[in-house]
Design a protein around this motif. Sequence first.
Motif, PDB file in Angstrom:
ATOM      1  N   TRP A   1       0.836  -1.205   0.000  1.00 47.66           N
ATOM      2  CA  TRP A   1       0.000   0.000   0.000  1.00 47.66           C
ATOM      3  C   TRP A   1       0.875   1.261   0.000  1.00 47.66           C
ATOM      4  CZ3 TRP A   1      -4.832   0.733  -1.202  1.00 47.66           C
ATOM      5  CH2 TRP A   1      -5.730  -0.316  -1.090  1.00 47.66           C
ATOM      6  N   VAL A   2       1.931   1.249   0.759  1.00 45.08           N
ATOM      7  CA  VAL A   2       2.836   2.417   0.808  1.00 45.08           C
ATOM      8  C   VAL A   2       3.486   2.624  -0.548  1.00 45.08           C
ATOM      9  CG1 VAL A   2       4.960   3.300   1.826  1.00 45.08           C
ATOM     10  CG2 VAL A   2       3.228   2.261   3.279  1.00 45.08           C
ATOM     11  N   VAL A   3       3.959   1.549  -1.172  1.00 48.67           N
ATOM     12  CA  VAL A   3       4.594   1.656  -2.492  1.00 48.67           C
ATOM     13  C   VAL A   3       3.573   2.149  -3.523  1.00 48.67           C
ATOM     14  CG1 VAL A   3       5.633   0.310  -4.350  1.00 48.67           C
ATOM     15  CG2 VAL A   3       6.372  -0.037  -2.005  1.00 48.67           C
ATOM     16  N   ALA A   4       2.351   1.622  -3.462  1.00 53.72           N
ATOM     17  CA  ALA A   4       1.311   2.056  -4.412  1.00 53.72           C
ATOM     18  C   ALA A   4       0.950   3.519  -4.196  1.00 53.72           C
ATOM     19  CB  ALA A   4       0.074   1.186  -4.265  1.00 53.72           C
ATOM     20  N   ALA A   5       0.905   3.971  -2.931  1.00 51.50           N
ATOM     21  CA  ALA A   5       0.597   5.365  -2.648  1.00 51.50           C
ATOM     22  C   ALA A   5       1.690   6.296  -3.156  1.00 51.50           C
ATOM     23  CB  ALA A   5       0.384   5.562  -1.154  1.00 51.50           C
ATOM     24  N   VAL A   6       2.931   5.920  -2.940  1.00 55.57           N
ATOM     25  CA  VAL A   6       4.046   6.756  -3.413  1.00 55.57           C
ATOM     26  C   VAL A   6       4.083   6.783  -4.938  1.00 55.57           C
ATOM     27  CG1 VAL A   6       6.568   6.928  -3.472  1.00 55.57           C
ATOM     28  CG2 VAL A   6       5.401   6.453  -1.324  1.00 55.57           C
ATOM     29  N   ALA A   7       3.881   5.620  -5.562  1.00 51.96           N
ATOM     30  CA  ALA A   7       3.881   5.582  -7.019  1.00 51.96           C
ATOM     31  C   ALA A   7       2.721   6.400  -7.589  1.00 51.96           C
ATOM     32  CB  ALA A   7       3.778   4.141  -7.515  1.00 51.96           C
ATOM     33  N   GLY A   8       1.560   6.310  -6.968  1.00 48.18           N
ATOM     34  CA  GLY A   8       0.422   7.106  -7.421  1.00 48.18           C
ATOM     35  C   GLY A   8       0.655   8.598  -7.254  1.00 48.18           C
ATOM     36  N   ALA A   9       1.318   8.977  -6.156  1.00 48.00           N
ATOM     37  CA  ALA A   9       1.608  10.387  -5.934  1.00 48.00           C
ATOM     38  C   ALA A   9       2.615  10.905  -6.972  1.00 48.00           C
ATOM     39  CB  ALA A   9       2.149  10.595  -4.528  1.00 48.00           C
TER      40      ALA A   9
END
Length: 76
Positions: free
Chosen positions: A65-73
């Motif tokens: 989830w953290v990786v997906a959030a950073v990538a989305g940002a």
Amino acid sequence: MTFNFHLVPVLELIVAAAAVWSALPETRAKPIKVWRLGVAPLLGTVTAIIILAGAVANHGLEMRWVVAAVAGAVVG
């Protein structure tokens, strides 16, 4: 008899209602200020974070989830 009352669901409801309320001028095609365009997505993101914070998950899934959030940002 014990009754467990938590304020987190109340907070979720208030923030989600604020997100819907802040998006109403956009649905009516009224002119709005540029800074108000980001209020509804911000409140929706806060609501999603509150919901995800209460979810029980293992650390591997949390890292995804953290990786997906950073990538989305970064992409967004």
